[in-house]
Design a protein around this motif. Structure first.
Motif, PDB file in Angstrom:
ATOM      1  N   GLU A  27      12.507 -11.959  -2.889  1.00 44.34           N
ATOM      2  CA  GLU A  27      11.801 -10.887  -3.607  1.00 44.34           C
ATOM      3  C   GLU A  27      11.886 -11.098  -5.119  1.00 44.34           C
ATOM      4  O   GLU A  27      10.908 -10.894  -5.839  1.00 44.34           O
ATOM      5  CB  GLU A  27      12.414  -9.542  -3.212  1.00 44.34           C
ATOM      6  N   TYR A  28      13.062 -11.533  -5.596  1.00 43.84           N
ATOM      7  CA  TYR A  28      13.219 -11.768  -7.035  1.00 43.84           C
ATOM      8  C   TYR A  28      12.357 -12.948  -7.484  1.00 43.84           C
ATOM      9  O   TYR A  28      11.761 -12.909  -8.562  1.00 43.84           O
ATOM     10  CB  TYR A  28      14.681 -11.999  -7.385  1.00 43.84           C
ATOM     11  N   ALA A  29      12.264 -13.972  -6.663  1.00 45.27           N
ATOM     12  CA  ALA A  29      11.421 -15.118  -7.006  1.00 45.27           C
ATOM     13  C   ALA A  29       9.967 -14.689  -7.183  1.00 45.27           C
ATOM     14  O   ALA A  29       9.288 -15.127  -8.123  1.00 45.27           O
ATOM     15  CB  ALA A  29      11.542 -16.199  -5.937  1.00 45.27           C
ATOM     16  N   ILE A  30       9.499 -13.824  -6.309  1.00 48.28           N
ATOM     17  CA  ILE A  30       8.125 -13.313  -6.429  1.00 48.28           C
ATOM     18  C   ILE A  30       7.972 -12.502  -7.703  1.00 48.28           C
ATOM     19  O   ILE A  30       6.976 -12.641  -8.435  1.00 48.28           O
ATOM     20  CB  ILE A  30       7.752 -12.485  -5.183  1.00 48.28           C
ATOM     21  N   PHE A  31       8.964 -11.651  -7.985  1.00 47.33           N
ATOM     22  CA  PHE A  31       8.921 -10.870  -9.218  1.00 47.33           C
ATOM     23  C   PHE A  31       8.835 -11.781 -10.447  1.00 47.33           C
ATOM     24  O   PHE A  31       8.018 -11.558 -11.347  1.00 47.33           O
ATOM     25  CB  PHE A  31      10.159  -9.965  -9.322  1.00 47.33           C
ATOM     26  N   PHE A  40      17.995  -6.353  -9.188  1.00 52.09           N
ATOM     27  CA  PHE A  40      18.171  -7.675  -8.591  1.00 52.09           C
ATOM     28  C   PHE A  40      19.437  -8.397  -9.037  1.00 52.09           C
ATOM     29  O   PHE A  40      20.128  -8.994  -8.224  1.00 52.09           O
ATOM     30  CB  PHE A  40      16.984  -8.586  -8.945  1.00 52.09           C
ATOM     31  N   LEU A  41      19.698  -8.382 -10.333  1.00 49.08           N
ATOM     32  CA  LEU A  41      20.729  -9.258 -10.888  1.00 49.08           C
ATOM     33  C   LEU A  41      22.139  -8.745 -10.647  1.00 49.08           C
ATOM     34  O   LEU A  41      22.398  -7.540 -10.683  1.00 49.08           O
ATOM     35  CB  LEU A  41      20.503  -9.465 -12.383  1.00 49.08           C
ATOM     36  N   LEU A  42      23.063  -9.677 -10.440  1.00 49.61           N
ATOM     37  CA  LEU A  42      24.473  -9.342 -10.232  1.00 49.61           C
ATOM     38  C   LEU A  42      25.191  -9.083 -11.545  1.00 49.61           C
ATOM     39  O   LEU A  42      26.196  -8.376 -11.568  1.00 49.61           O
ATOM     40  CB  LEU A  42      25.167 -10.465  -9.458  1.00 49.61           C
ATOM     41  N   GLU A  43      24.702  -9.662 -12.635  1.00 50.70           N
ATOM     42  CA  GLU A  43      25.216  -9.397 -13.976  1.00 50.70           C
ATOM     43  C   GLU A  43      24.131  -9.778 -14.978  1.00 50.70           C
ATOM     44  O   GLU A  43      23.140 -10.389 -14.620  1.00 50.70           O
ATOM     45  CB  GLU A  43      26.506 -10.169 -14.271  1.00 50.70           C
ATOM     46  N   HIS A  81      20.997 -18.654  -7.519  1.00 47.36           N
ATOM     47  CA  HIS A  81      20.944 -18.873  -8.968  1.00 47.36           C
ATOM     48  C   HIS A  81      19.495 -19.147  -9.358  1.00 47.36           C
ATOM     49  O   HIS A  81      18.795 -19.891  -8.668  1.00 47.36           O
ATOM     50  CB  HIS A  81      21.794 -20.082  -9.363  1.00 47.36           C
ATOM     51  N   PHE A  82      19.090 -18.561 -10.461  1.00 51.83           N
ATOM     52  CA  PHE A  82      17.765 -18.821 -11.014  1.00 51.83           C
ATOM     53  C   PHE A  82      17.924 -19.335 -12.436  1.00 51.83           C
ATOM     54  O   PHE A  82      18.735 -18.811 -13.210  1.00 51.83           O
ATOM     55  CB  PHE A  82      16.925 -17.535 -11.039  1.00 51.83           C
ATOM     56  N   LEU A  83      17.152 -20.355 -12.753  1.00 52.86           N
ATOM     57  CA  LEU A  83      17.034 -20.836 -14.122  1.00 52.86           C
ATOM     58  C   LEU A  83      15.576 -20.696 -14.513  1.00 52.86           C
ATOM     59  O   LEU A  83      14.689 -21.127 -13.778  1.00 52.86           O
ATOM     60  CB  LEU A  83      17.438 -22.304 -14.251  1.00 52.86           C
ATOM     61  N   SER A 109      21.725 -11.624  -5.267  1.00 53.84           N
ATOM     62  CA  SER A 109      22.194 -11.821  -3.891  1.00 53.84           C
ATOM     63  C   SER A 109      21.159 -12.636  -3.133  1.00 53.84           C
ATOM     64  O   SER A 109      19.960 -12.549  -3.403  1.00 53.84           O
ATOM     65  CB  SER A 109      22.410 -10.472  -3.201  1.00 53.84           C
ATOM     66  N   ARG A 110      21.624 -13.428  -2.206  1.00 48.86           N
ATOM     67  CA  ARG A 110      20.722 -14.273  -1.420  1.00 48.86           C
ATOM     68  C   ARG A 110      19.703 -13.417  -0.681  1.00 48.86           C
ATOM     69  O   ARG A 110      18.536 -13.806  -0.547  1.00 48.86           O
ATOM     70  CB  ARG A 110      21.558 -15.109  -0.443  1.00 48.86           C
TER      71      ARG A 110
END
Length: 104
Positions: free
Chosen positions: A17-21, A84-87, A51-53, A11-12
């Motif tokens: 927070e996920y980017a830091i992780f 964090f992840l949606l799927e 989206h993260f790659l 989620s936006r």
């Protein structure tokens, strides 16, 4: 050289927070494996979703196996990803690097 690409969505509102992780946990994990050449984490925001790659380069399939296990196309997840992840996409993509130019 092999390029390994993983995709994940969060989620936006949790994306920063996920980017830091990912920076703190994933990069050091990838870099700890012999045969990992480099790591880049990319982010694209799209409405309420980010989206993260994770794009990594490896010297060989054996190096990827040391990181991901015997099924080298299986995505590797961390316990924290569930918050964090949606799927959970089951597989990553691999590409043979046929040309490159490194800047110095």
């Amino acid at each position: 050289m092999i390029c390994r690409i993983w995709h994940g969505r969060t989620s936006r509102e949790r994306a920063d927070e996920y980017a830091i992780f990912l920076k703190d946990r994933a990069i050091s994990d990838y870099r700890s494996v012999s045969g990992n050449i480099d790591v880049a984490i990319l982010r694209r925001d799209d409405g309420d979703v980010s989206h993260f790659l994770t794009v990594t380069h490896w010297s060989s399939e054996e190096a990827i196996r040391a990181f991901a296990g015997d099924d080298i196309l299986s995505a590797k997840y961390y316990p924290e990803d569930s918050g964090f992840l949606l799927e959970f996409e089951p597989e990553v993509q691999h590409f043979d690097v046929v040309a490159e130019q490194a800047s110095h």
